[in-house]
Write an enzyme that holds these catalytic residues in place. Sequence first.
Site, PDB file in Angstrom:
ATOM      1  N   GLY A  24     -65.471 -27.834 -11.293  1.00 59.80           N
ATOM      2  CA  GLY A  24     -64.672 -28.070 -12.493  1.00 59.80           C
ATOM      3  C   GLY A  24     -63.681 -29.206 -12.300  1.00 59.80           C
ATOM      4  O   GLY A  24     -63.893 -30.129 -11.511  1.00 59.80           O
ATOM      5  N   SER A  25     -62.570 -29.109 -13.003  1.00 66.22           N
ATOM      6  CA  SER A  25     -61.624 -30.221 -13.053  1.00 66.22           C
ATOM      7  C   SER A  25     -60.885 -30.491 -11.745  1.00 66.22           C
ATOM      8  O   SER A  25     -60.216 -31.517 -11.627  1.00 66.22           O
ATOM      9  CB  SER A  25     -60.606 -29.979 -14.169  1.00 66.22           C
ATOM     10  OG  SER A  25     -61.240 -30.068 -15.429  1.00 66.22           O
TER      11      SER A  25
END
Length: 492
Positions: free
Chosen positions: A218-219
């Site tokens: 993810g981020s």
Amino acid sequence: MNRPLRHIAVFCGILTLALLLRATWVQFAQNDKLANHEKNRRVQIEAFSHPRGDIIVGGKSITGSKKTSGTDFAYKRTFKEGPMYAPVTGYFSQAQGATFLEGVHNGILSGNDDRLFIKRTLDMLTGEKQQGGDVVTTIDPKAQKAAYDGLVKLNAKGAVVALDPRTGKVLALASTPSYDPSVFAGISAAEGREFKRLDRRKDKPLSNRALREIYPPGSTFKILTAAAALEHGVVTDIEKPTGAETPYKLPLSSTRIGNDVPDSNCDKVSMKTGMQWSCNNVFLDIADKVGKDKMRETAEQFGFNAQQYVPVRAVASSYPKDLDKPQTALTGMGQGSLTSTPLQMAMVTAGLANDGKVMKPYMVEELRGPDLSTIEKAEPDDLNQAVSEDTAEKVQEMMENTVENGTANKARIDGVTVGGKTGTAQHGADVNDERPYAWFVSYAKSPGGDESPVAVAVFVDPSNMDIPRSEIAGGKLGAPIAKAVMEAVLER
């Protein structure tokens, strides 16, 4: 002698010679293999005939040996605070074998290591029982407790890895749900049933999520995307607007990807602002401009696409080779076919905190003999200068701004400089069907100094947590755990 008798004599001679050759081959060429074969009962009896050396955390033993009765095996293994330390120790069972440190350093712990030959010989001459040596770990007991307790309180499937960026020492390695290795250390039928029960559970308590499971990061991967952009000159000024619009249209695609914050926070903003608010459009656009080859090159400098040994083996995190333009863009926000272990994201964070230098992670400080003499002592070892010091300092500036003024603010520690990044990773065949993973990575600098003694990666799989989807975010679930781990290390 007539011909038939001669033939029989020659045949018998050949058979005798073949038997002698086979016996010689078995006794000498295959001696070690047969002596150490898992089905050799005598080897198993010998392995449990004496107390075993211990695994040490914070100067104290977290393992032991217990006298047993009613079996050929005289001793069995015991574990203190077993579930908390199981991802480190592994198990040592009369029926199930050995894993992790118990398996990797079985020779030292059992006393059979070649480096203990003189000690074994002296014991034989003096009639003393064989003794095992100790494995001294790098684990910080307070950091380990903070990591484990944080995951348990969430009732989450997850993992935490904390590293010392300056050396690569593993300070914490937690995975939940966990298990107590003591409950199946013996050979009884009840212990065998307990192992099978644990092995069949859907939440996989025997699995080491910190080292042996891979997930989309993810981020949190945006910190590596930013490093790649700076290192390859795609971005030279972290304050300059990127021009990336939101929602962002993937290259060669009609798909548009938005953000979890208002468009006004992310439209055409700089990379620094993009990290502050975790703007997908900024990092999708940057990854597309950097390109798959340079993105992969940077990822590999941090350890992707290679197994790590700490000395327990960690599976390789993956930045794939054959990606098209939309797939490459998706990796910029940690999605697509990109995967990572929690250890790997801790390595990325630690490398950036250590001015771009990634150290090889390790969790064994020293191997020592039964007489406490040092057999082997670990020394910090460089993995790579993944990015330049200038690049790392700029990423640090963005991560520290994200803690002070952005989505990672739950990791703030009074009087301490902290850098962090949140992450929420979609997964599954249809990303809207599965509850997302929550990630958080961070580091803390020594009060009054520029060095970072701790970097942390927290992974949370909330699939068995009773919380609404809106509450699943790295900043909400992972940041408090990371903060507690960093505080434990800083207090030390």
